[in-house]
Design an enzyme around this catalytic site. Sequence first.
Site, PDB file in Angstrom:
ATOM      1  N   HIS A 469       0.796  -1.201   0.085  1.00  0.00           N
ATOM      2  CA  HIS A 469      -0.103   0.018  -0.118  1.00  0.00           C
ATOM      3  C   HIS A 469       0.976   1.058   0.139  1.00  0.00           C
ATOM      4  CE1 HIS A 469      -3.310  -2.499   2.032  1.00  0.00           C
ATOM      5  NE2 HIS A 469      -3.203  -2.710   0.755  1.00  0.00           N
ATOM      6  N   LEU A 470       2.093   1.062  -0.947  1.00  0.00           N
ATOM      7  CA  LEU A 470       2.871   2.400  -0.733  1.00  0.00           C
ATOM      8  C   LEU A 470       2.209   3.664  -1.284  1.00  0.00           C
ATOM      9  CD1 LEU A 470       4.472  -0.142  -1.028  1.00  0.00           C
ATOM     10  CD2 LEU A 470       6.454   1.399  -1.538  1.00  0.00           C
TER      11      LEU A 470
END
Length: 535
Positions: A469-470
């Site tokens: 989930h960068l």
Amino acid sequence: MDETYEIIVVGAGSAGAVVAARLSENPAWKVLLLEAGPPNKSVWLHVPIGFAKLFTNAKYNWMYNTDPEPHIDGRRMFTPRGKTLGGSSSINGMIYLRGVRTDFNHWRQMGNVGWSYDDVLPYFRKLESYAGGDDAYRGRDGPIEVTDAEWRNDLTEGFIAAGRELGLPRNDGFNGPTQEGIGYFNLSQKRGIRNSTARGYLKPARGRPNLRIVTDALVERVILDGRRATGVEYSIGGERRRASAGREIIVSGGAINSPQLLQLSGIGPGQLLSDHGIEVRHELPGVGENLHDHFNCKTSIRVSQPLTVNDHVRNWRVRALAGLQYALYRNGALTVAAGVVGVFAKSRPELEVPDLQVHFFPFSGDDLSVAPHPFSGVTAIVNQHLPESRGHVRITSKDPRKAPSILVNYLKEEIDQRTTVAGLRFVRRLFGTKAMKPFYVSEMKPGPAVQTDEQLLAYARANGDSTYHLCGSCRMGMESAKFSVVDDRLKVHGLEGLRVADASIMPQITSANTNVTSIMIGEKCADMVKVDIQC
């Protein structure tokens, strides 16, 4: 070759596909959409269970790795990113979650006008098509069809009963007014097929004569004329091309590729650019900073009943029946996503909203991307919602084909360490309930020898993983805010004609999987461009 368009969108991913599709609704605007990856032709991009097969497929995945992470035993963290039409929405686990009201209200409190929960809710409703829930929160006729997880049996119901036993409310509406509780996830699937932005947005838009979609096109830099972005330079098979934009360029490469492209274009921290022989065209120190992610840690147990994906995969007869079931009815084991049951809970009772998320997956293996164990097993993955640790993305060369330096600094901050340990203890409590007793055989990981807080933290450092989930590396904020890159209309500070629209603009990660928020950002960006151009 010199081409001229009103609008150029760089990256056909979760947000970029949305921006291009929405802006091409105006037939007066010629729109060019450039995607570095190939067309989305593989069957496994559409069959839901295919996410496991594409996890290490370099054709459709950038397959980045972080630098050695100093706070998790120096491990390099594998960081997959989608590289095809639809981007990461074409290879992700399909969990459909928005986050909570306080996430977006915090964005607004940081000075980002128009990004409160009440501001973004209409865009979440606009993008989805879902039959259940409250009309005030859910959309009915949007491009992304949403369904409920269908893998349900005594084991999944037992896990839900375990949460109820611990006092959690039953909640099958995580995208409604409240998130806390336990229930089945929503998934971005349409009648048993992955519903990526390539399917939901680009497929209906392909026939428009004013939209040109070019795949296998690596954008190498944004061209600046003084303080205005006027075009892009890109290559296809070694042939370099240029395209001009009369109105806008929207960069939608994601949390890794967007800051990398800006830096390659001379936009970013001056010393970094100079060190790699790139002319500093616009000093902007925040480009690539503020990178963060959800860090997860898994607990896996052996179970006594053949009610898991493991049992389907290892038995060829069951596997064949699952394939036939999917071919005929588009349901069954091949529709399983990266989680079936979700849990949202508080690690401390005084918290306003949950700070822990659990994905319950009816599968176990030494790694979730490899073959399952030869017995029945399940995995529960827990992550902290709002980590405080921050890292960066920085180019390592002026060559656009060379991966940048990525450092997330997982578990750097003490609060992240404490919350991760609390999450592991919470999952153990779930598995130790009376409701799970009929299924529980033994804990494989962390294992019975791991008991103290110090041991649990050491286990997390050695075994924890990215949740992929960068975000945050082109942070949205006021120009005076530290490491701010774009304003609240997603325009790059100090430049004209250039915006960023993807997960990189999130000033702080949401309390959920981030893909749907990226799609929302694409929808909102398109509307803002329409308004600004008309003005």
